[in-house]
Design a protein around this motif. Sequence first.
Motif, short mmCIF file in Angstrom:
data_model
loop_
_atom_site.label_atom_id
_atom_site.label_comp_id
_atom_site.label_asym_id
_atom_site.label_seq_id
_atom_site.Cartn_x
_atom_site.Cartn_y
_atom_site.Cartn_z
N PHE A 40 58.08 13.77 30.00
CA PHE A 40 58.71 13.88 31.31
C PHE A 40 59.89 12.94 31.38
O PHE A 40 59.87 11.86 30.81
CB PHE A 40 57.73 13.49 32.42
CG PHE A 40 56.76 14.57 32.79
CD1 PHE A 40 57.03 15.44 33.83
CD2 PHE A 40 55.57 14.71 32.10
CE1 PHE A 40 56.14 16.44 34.18
CE2 PHE A 40 54.67 15.70 32.44
CZ PHE A 40 54.95 16.57 33.49
N ARG A 64 53.05 6.60 30.64
CA ARG A 64 52.17 7.73 30.30
C ARG A 64 52.91 9.06 30.45
O ARG A 64 52.79 9.95 29.62
CB ARG A 64 50.93 7.68 31.19
CG ARG A 64 49.96 8.77 30.93
CD ARG A 64 49.34 8.61 29.54
NE ARG A 64 48.45 9.73 29.31
CZ ARG A 64 48.48 10.49 28.24
NH1 ARG A 64 49.31 10.21 27.26
NH2 ARG A 64 47.67 11.49 28.10
N LEU A 65 53.66 9.21 31.52
CA LEU A 65 54.40 10.45 31.72
C LEU A 65 55.52 10.63 30.70
O LEU A 65 55.77 11.75 30.23
CB LEU A 65 54.95 10.51 33.15
CG LEU A 65 53.89 10.75 34.22
CD1 LEU A 65 54.45 10.47 35.60
CD2 LEU A 65 53.36 12.18 34.13
N ARG A 66 56.18 9.55 30.34
CA ARG A 66 57.22 9.64 29.29
C ARG A 66 56.60 10.07 27.96
O ARG A 66 57.22 10.82 27.20
CB ARG A 66 57.94 8.31 29.14
CG ARG A 66 58.91 8.06 30.28
CD ARG A 66 59.70 6.77 30.10
NE ARG A 66 60.54 6.54 31.26
CZ ARG A 66 60.38 5.53 32.11
NH1 ARG A 66 59.44 4.61 31.91
NH2 ARG A 66 61.17 5.40 33.17
N LEU A 104 52.13 4.27 34.82
CA LEU A 104 52.28 5.71 35.07
C LEU A 104 53.55 6.25 34.40
O LEU A 104 53.53 7.32 33.79
CB LEU A 104 52.32 5.99 36.56
CG LEU A 104 51.03 5.78 37.33
CD1 LEU A 104 51.27 5.89 38.83
CD2 LEU A 104 49.98 6.78 36.87
N VAL A 145 61.40 10.42 33.66
CA VAL A 145 60.78 9.65 34.74
C VAL A 145 61.80 8.71 35.37
O VAL A 145 62.52 8.00 34.68
CB VAL A 145 59.58 8.82 34.23
CG1 VAL A 145 58.97 8.00 35.34
CG2 VAL A 145 58.54 9.73 33.59
N ARG A 160 59.60 19.11 34.56
CA ARG A 160 59.85 18.14 33.50
C ARG A 160 60.42 16.83 34.02
O ARG A 160 60.61 15.91 33.25
CB ARG A 160 60.79 18.70 32.43
CG ARG A 160 60.28 19.89 31.69
CD ARG A 160 58.89 19.89 31.10
NE ARG A 160 58.37 18.69 30.53
CZ ARG A 160 57.09 18.47 30.24
NH1 ARG A 160 56.20 19.39 30.49
NH2 ARG A 160 56.69 17.35 29.72
N GLU A 204 54.37 12.13 27.65
CA GLU A 204 54.17 13.57 27.78
C GLU A 204 55.50 14.32 27.93
O GLU A 204 55.53 15.47 28.35
CB GLU A 204 53.26 13.86 28.97
CG GLU A 204 51.86 13.32 28.83
CD GLU A 204 51.09 13.96 27.69
OE1 GLU A 204 51.26 15.18 27.45
OE2 GLU A 204 50.31 13.24 27.03
N VAL A 210 60.17 13.72 37.05
CA VAL A 210 59.29 13.18 38.09
C VAL A 210 59.86 11.88 38.63
O VAL A 210 60.44 11.09 37.90
CB VAL A 210 57.85 12.99 37.55
CG1 VAL A 210 57.80 11.99 36.43
CG2 VAL A 210 56.88 12.60 38.65
#
Length: 77
Positions: free
Chosen positions: A29, A23-25, A20, A31, A5, A27, A7
């Motif tokens: 994550f 996008r990950l946040r 990037l 970050v 969870r 989802e 990255v």
Amino acid sequence: MPEPRSVLLVDDDEALLEILAERLRAEDFEVRTASDGADGYSCYSERPTDLVITDIQMPVLNGLDMMRYIRALNPFV
């Protein structure tokens, strides 16, 4: 094994780094970002993450060398 969870994103291209990260946040994550390998290693060693996504060619310390140092701390990342 729990799903990763957190990255750490490491890239010297600020625009790509932000895309990037966004996008990950989205989802869910957690970050963190760094702009070169030396900063990335420092960030990881201060607060490890589940995953590291890195560029290879960067100033100061390249991505491959950064990952060698990180894997000395945690061979599973």
